[in-house]
Motif scaffolding. Structure first.
Motif, PDB file in Angstrom:
ATOM      1  N   ASP A 160       0.812  -1.190   0.000  1.00 42.26           N
ATOM      2  CA  ASP A 160       0.000   0.000   0.000  1.00 42.26           C
ATOM      3  C   ASP A 160       0.865   1.268   0.000  1.00 42.26           C
ATOM      4  O   ASP A 160       1.004   1.930   1.029  1.00 42.26           O
ATOM      5  CB  ASP A 160      -0.891  -0.075   1.264  1.00 42.26           C
ATOM      6  N   ILE A 161       1.454   1.582  -1.143  1.00 41.97           N
ATOM      7  CA  ILE A 161       2.318   2.754  -1.211  1.00 41.97           C
ATOM      8  C   ILE A 161       1.840   3.640  -2.356  1.00 41.97           C
ATOM      9  O   ILE A 161       1.539   3.152  -3.452  1.00 41.97           O
ATOM     10  CB  ILE A 161       3.783   2.330  -1.481  1.00 41.97           C
ATOM     11  N   ASP A 162       1.811   4.944  -2.101  1.00 42.67           N
ATOM     12  CA  ASP A 162       1.379   5.881  -3.135  1.00 42.67           C
ATOM     13  C   ASP A 162       2.606   6.296  -3.970  1.00 42.67           C
ATOM     14  O   ASP A 162       3.302   7.253  -3.649  1.00 42.67           O
ATOM     15  CB  ASP A 162       0.732   7.097  -2.440  1.00 42.67           C
ATOM     16  N   PHE A 163       2.878   5.516  -5.023  1.00 45.60           N
ATOM     17  CA  PHE A 163       4.086   5.758  -5.814  1.00 45.60           C
ATOM     18  C   PHE A 163       4.053   7.128  -6.495  1.00 45.60           C
ATOM     19  O   PHE A 163       5.089   7.762  -6.671  1.00 45.60           O
ATOM     20  CB  PHE A 163       4.262   4.647  -6.854  1.00 45.60           C
ATOM     21  N   LYS A 164       2.846   7.557  -6.894  1.00 45.50           N
ATOM     22  CA  LYS A 164       2.725   8.856  -7.562  1.00 45.50           C
ATOM     23  C   LYS A 164       3.192   9.972  -6.613  1.00 45.50           C
ATOM     24  O   LYS A 164       3.969  10.844  -6.998  1.00 45.50           O
ATOM     25  CB  LYS A 164       1.250   9.070  -7.962  1.00 45.50           C
ATOM     26  N   ALA A 165       2.708   9.898  -5.374  1.00 38.85           N
ATOM     27  CA  ALA A 165       3.088  10.915  -4.383  1.00 38.85           C
ATOM     28  C   ALA A 165       4.598  10.895  -4.155  1.00 38.85           C
ATOM     29  O   ALA A 165       5.240  11.944  -4.061  1.00 38.85           O
ATOM     30  CB  ALA A 165       2.343  10.658  -3.073  1.00 38.85           C
ATOM     31  N   LEU A 166       5.163   9.707  -4.076  1.00 38.57           N
ATOM     32  CA  LEU A 166       6.618   9.600  -3.861  1.00 38.57           C
ATOM     33  C   LEU A 166       7.377  10.243  -5.014  1.00 38.57           C
ATOM     34  O   LEU A 166       8.329  10.989  -4.822  1.00 38.57           O
ATOM     35  CB  LEU A 166       7.043   8.127  -3.733  1.00 38.57           C
ATOM     36  N   LYS A 167       6.926   9.946  -6.218  1.00 39.35           N
ATOM     37  CA  LYS A 167       7.594  10.485  -7.411  1.00 39.35           C
ATOM     38  C   LYS A 167       7.538  12.016  -7.389  1.00 39.35           C
ATOM     39  O   LYS A 167       8.518  12.705  -7.673  1.00 39.35           O
ATOM     40  CB  LYS A 167       6.905   9.928  -8.664  1.00 39.35           C
ATOM     41  N   GLU A 168       6.363  12.547  -7.019  1.00 42.89           N
ATOM     42  CA  GLU A 168       6.162  14.005  -7.027  1.00 42.89           C
ATOM     43  C   GLU A 168       7.112  14.737  -6.072  1.00 42.89           C
ATOM     44  O   GLU A 168       7.452  15.880  -6.291  1.00 42.89           O
ATOM     45  CB  GLU A 168       4.706  14.358  -6.644  1.00 42.89           C
ATOM     46  N   THR A 169       7.528  14.096  -5.014  1.00 44.35           N
ATOM     47  CA  THR A 169       8.397  14.786  -4.050  1.00 44.35           C
ATOM     48  C   THR A 169       9.728  15.178  -4.676  1.00 44.35           C
ATOM     49  O   THR A 169      10.363  16.138  -4.249  1.00 44.35           O
ATOM     50  CB  THR A 169       8.734  13.876  -2.835  1.00 44.35           C
ATOM     51  N   GLY A 170      10.174  14.391  -5.658  1.00 42.59           N
ATOM     52  CA  GLY A 170      11.489  14.661  -6.250  1.00 42.59           C
ATOM     53  C   GLY A 170      12.629  14.352  -5.292  1.00 42.59           C
ATOM     54  O   GLY A 170      13.792  14.632  -5.565  1.00 42.59           O
ATOM     55  N   GLY A 171      12.320  13.771  -4.162  1.00 40.99           N
ATOM     56  CA  GLY A 171      13.351  13.501  -3.146  1.00 40.99           C
ATOM     57  C   GLY A 171      14.009  12.145  -3.314  1.00 40.99           C
ATOM     58  O   GLY A 171      13.626  11.348  -4.175  1.00 40.99           O
ATOM     59  N   THR A 172      15.010  11.901  -2.475  1.00 44.47           N
ATOM     60  CA  THR A 172      15.682  10.600  -2.468  1.00 44.47           C
ATOM     61  C   THR A 172      14.755   9.591  -1.782  1.00 44.47           C
ATOM     62  O   THR A 172      14.175   9.902  -0.736  1.00 44.47           O
ATOM     63  CB  THR A 172      16.999  10.698  -1.657  1.00 44.47           C
ATOM     64  N   LEU A 173      14.624   8.415  -2.365  1.00 47.13           N
ATOM     65  CA  LEU A 173      13.753   7.387  -1.776  1.00 47.13           C
ATOM     66  C   LEU A 173      14.618   6.252  -1.223  1.00 47.13           C
ATOM     67  O   LEU A 173      15.442   5.694  -1.948  1.00 47.13           O
ATOM     68  CB  LEU A 173      12.788   6.831  -2.822  1.00 47.13           C
ATOM     69  N   VAL A 174      14.423   5.955   0.059  1.00 47.45           N
ATOM     70  CA  VAL A 174      15.178   4.858   0.685  1.00 47.45           C
ATOM     71  C   VAL A 174      14.163   3.819   1.152  1.00 47.45           C
ATOM     72  O   VAL A 174      13.297   4.123   1.977  1.00 47.45           O
ATOM     73  CB  VAL A 174      16.008   5.351   1.892  1.00 47.45           C
ATOM     74  N   PHE A 175      14.256   2.623   0.624  1.00 43.32           N
ATOM     75  CA  PHE A 175      13.333   1.550   1.018  1.00 43.32           C
ATOM     76  C   PHE A 175      14.066   0.571   1.923  1.00 43.32           C
ATOM     77  O   PHE A 175      15.130   0.057   1.568  1.00 43.32           O
ATOM     78  CB  PHE A 175      12.820   0.796  -0.212  1.00 43.32           C
ATOM     79  N   LEU A 176      13.490   0.309   3.084  1.00 40.69           N
ATOM     80  CA  LEU A 176      14.012  -0.741   3.966  1.00 40.69           C
ATOM     81  C   LEU A 176      13.134  -1.981   3.770  1.00 40.69           C
ATOM     82  O   LEU A 176      11.964  -1.868   3.405  1.00 40.69           O
ATOM     83  CB  LEU A 176      13.965  -0.306   5.432  1.00 40.69           C
ATOM     84  N   MET A 177      13.688  -3.132   4.081  1.00 42.33           N
ATOM     85  CA  MET A 177      12.953  -4.405   3.984  1.00 42.33           C
ATOM     86  C   MET A 177      12.329  -4.566   2.595  1.00 42.33           C
ATOM     87  O   MET A 177      11.223  -5.083   2.458  1.00 42.33           O
ATOM     88  CB  MET A 177      11.842  -4.482   5.047  1.00 42.33           C
ATOM     89  N   GLY A 178      13.025  -4.122   1.569  1.00 44.40           N
ATOM     90  CA  GLY A 178      12.377  -4.036   0.259  1.00 44.40           C
ATOM     91  C   GLY A 178      12.848  -5.043  -0.776  1.00 44.40           C
ATOM     92  O   GLY A 178      12.371  -5.005  -1.918  1.00 44.40           O
ATOM     93  N   ILE A 179      13.786  -5.918  -0.430  1.00 44.43           N
ATOM     94  CA  ILE A 179      14.368  -6.768  -1.475  1.00 44.43           C
ATOM     95  C   ILE A 179      13.320  -7.676  -2.125  1.00 44.43           C
ATOM     96  O   ILE A 179      13.265  -7.794  -3.345  1.00 44.43           O
ATOM     97  CB  ILE A 179      15.569  -7.558  -0.916  1.00 44.43           C
ATOM     98  N   ALA A 180      12.461  -8.281  -1.310  1.00 43.99           N
ATOM     99  CA  ALA A 180      11.447  -9.181  -1.876  1.00 43.99           C
ATOM    100  C   ALA A 180      10.479  -8.410  -2.775  1.00 43.99           C
ATOM    101  O   ALA A 180       9.950  -8.959  -3.739  1.00 43.99           O
ATOM    102  CB  ALA A 180      10.693  -9.886  -0.755  1.00 43.99           C
TER     103      ALA A 180
END
Ligand code: SAH
Length: 504
Positions: A160-180
């Motif tokens: 449940d992640i709002d990828f559009k909102a993340l993209k709009e920030t223009g910021g650096t994205l750090v995902f934890l526990m994300g390999i799977a």
């Protein structure tokens, strides 16, 4: 505030940082060193586990093959029960306890039961792992924000992640526990319109000797990470700042970067060597295999200290020998009582220990071993002189053999301490030495014997042993280890030898 002695019946939720013990806070370290019980996770680096007090109860709460692990409610219950027993309980968590650490959940039961607690924040992997890989999570030219996001899917497998909102920030994205979830994450961002050429990386086992960086672009990161068989723990970082990794790669430049060094000296002696190794970029595991136990109610030693005036020479053959002797001497006298004695020291470490007490050695042999010390000291002795040798119960006999060749001298060879073998239950030696970048450093034959006693039955031919002195090497050879010996019997020479071996 931490008082002199920590309060009893309390829980400290402590962040251990991403792996390097240098990245744990001073407060966290102090709390850990005084704990009665430590409940620790799988992500805690061995360098930090070696800081756990020898006498503390250590409860492993993480997942690891062959070990039982605790479920969340079991962990919560253990914390409550141990605190109720009036113990100082440290709950040690990777990174920061409140950054995807379920720290909040672990407090609920404590709060319900009025158990006092404290939070000791830690350096989160979300920031430190990129930094150790040369990636600043923000940079004025590239972005104005950084976002830390979980890559963990819910129980029903939705993400449940709002990828559009993340993209709009223009910021650096750090995902934890994300390999799977990596393919889902990159697809989601691409679908949201993020540039496929955006620099992106996966950093595996950051801030440890096994750190690996897979640099790519948003479009190719998932297949590149799969091709590299990335395993956890790893973080995903996406953003223009990733392009700075090459420019700022500071860690790989260090001579022992990528090397795990297991230091087997007694705890009180290991820090000097550990510091030298860490400064050169090695990940250090302090794994004492021996302990120094002063002989109690040692009548011979107190007798000798009572008659110091009668000795012409005192011979020290180890830093522990100096410490145990001085501890006893200072109970009733001070260093002025040594004014009439000359002092011999077997080597540099022993000399350094003497200097701590304001004493300088009058003689140090040209080579730092028992026979050379005996031969060269014998050359300085005169008939009628008395020599005191306060040292380990099982001392080197070559020293005495050489001194006995001189007639008309008296030698008082007094055992002052025993060497006791110890083992550390948190260390899996078999697993550690499967990694070809792991080396054991042995500074005496007794540390080798202690290692063999602590890990019986393991395949010692996997152990790459870098040794001080021929006797130490002979002991390691006897167990079938792969051995290397330093040119000189000094810690500096030992570290240089490790560097040579690693660069081959
Ligand atoms: N509280 C922790 C995070 C716990 S979630 C913190 O603040 O760092 C666990 C996740 O953290 C892992 O799945 C991984 O994504 C990341 N992580 C922790 N240690 C790491 C390390 N040494 N290298 C790479 N990622 C790490």
């Amino acid at each position: 505030m931490i008082e002199d002695k920590m309060q009893k019946g309390k829980v400290w939720l402590v962040g251990a940082g991403p792996g390097d013990p240098g990245l744990m806070t001073q407060k966290g370290r102090k709390v850990l060193e005084e704990a009665d019980v430590v409940v620790y996770d799988a992500l805690i680096g061995s360098g930090i586990l070696s800081l756990m007090p020898a006498g503390a109860e250590k409860i492993y709460a993480g997942k690891r093959s062959g070990h039982h692990f605790l479920k969340q409610d079991e962990i919560n219950r253990v914390l409550l029960e141990k605190a109720r027993e009036g113990l100082r309980v440290v709950r040690l968590k990777g990174g920061d306890p409140f950054v995807f650490g379920r720290g909040g959940e672990e407090l609920e039961l404590l709060i319900e039961n009025d158990i006092p607690y404290e939070i000791v924040p830690g350096v989160t992997s979300a920031v430190a792992v990129p930094a150790y890989a040369g990636i600043p999570v923000t940079h004025r030219d590239f972005c104005s924000s950084v976002h830390i996001i979980t890559g963990h899917k819910r129980k029903d497998h939705t993400y449940d992640i709002d990828f559009k909102a993340l993209k709009e920030t223009g910021g650096t994205l750090v995902f934890l526990m994300g390999i799977a979830s990596l393919p889902v994450i990159t697809a989601g961002l691409l679908e949201a319109g993020m540039d496929p050429e955006t620099p992106a990386a996966v950093i595996e086992k950051g801030a440890t000797a096994n750190q690996r960086i897979i640099s790519s672009t948003l479009a190719d990161l998932a297949p590149d990470a799969a091709a590299a068989s990335v395993i956890t723990p790893a973080i995903i970082i996406i953003g223009k700042v990733v392009s700075l990794a090459d420019q700022f790669s500071w860690r790989q430049e260090l001579p022992l970067s990528g090397i795990k060094a297991v230091v087997t000296r007694p705890k009180e002696l290991s820090s000097g060597l550990a510091t030298m190794l860490r400064e050169k970029g090695a990940e250090v595991i302090e794994l004492p295999t021996i302990e120094i136990a002063p002989i109690e109610d040692n009548g011979e030693l107190t007798g000798a200290i009572g008659a110091l005036d009668s000795y012409d020479w005192i011979v020290f053959t180890s830093p522990s020998g100096v410490r145990v002797f001085m501890d006893e001497l200072l109970k009733s006298k001070d260093i002025r009582s040594l004014a009439g004695c000359r002092i011999a020291s077997i080597g540099k470490g022993t000399e350094k220990e003497l200097l701590k007490y304001g004493l300088r050695a009058d003689m140090v042999p040209s080579e730092y071993d028992g026979r050379t010390l005996g031969t060269e000291l014998a050359g300085l002795l005169h008939e009628g002189e008395r020599v005191l040798i306060p040292r380990a119960k099982i001392g080197n006999h070559e020293l005495i053999e050489e001194l006995c060749k001189i007639s008309g001298i008296t030698i008082d060879d007094i055992p002052t301490y025993d060497t006791i073998y110890t083992s550390q239950e948190w260390f899996d030696a078999g697993e550690a030495f499967d990694d070809p970048h792991t080396y054991a450093l042995f500074t005496s034959a007794s540390t080798v014997r202690g290692f063999a006693k602590a890990y019986p039955g393991m395949d010692y031919s996997k152990v790459r042993a870098v040794c001080i002195g021929k006797q130490t090497k002979a002991e390691a050879d006897g167990h079938g280890m792969v051995t290397y010996v330093s040119d000189k019997a000094t810690l500096g020479s030992l570290v240089s030898r490790l560097e040579e071996v690693c660069s081959q």
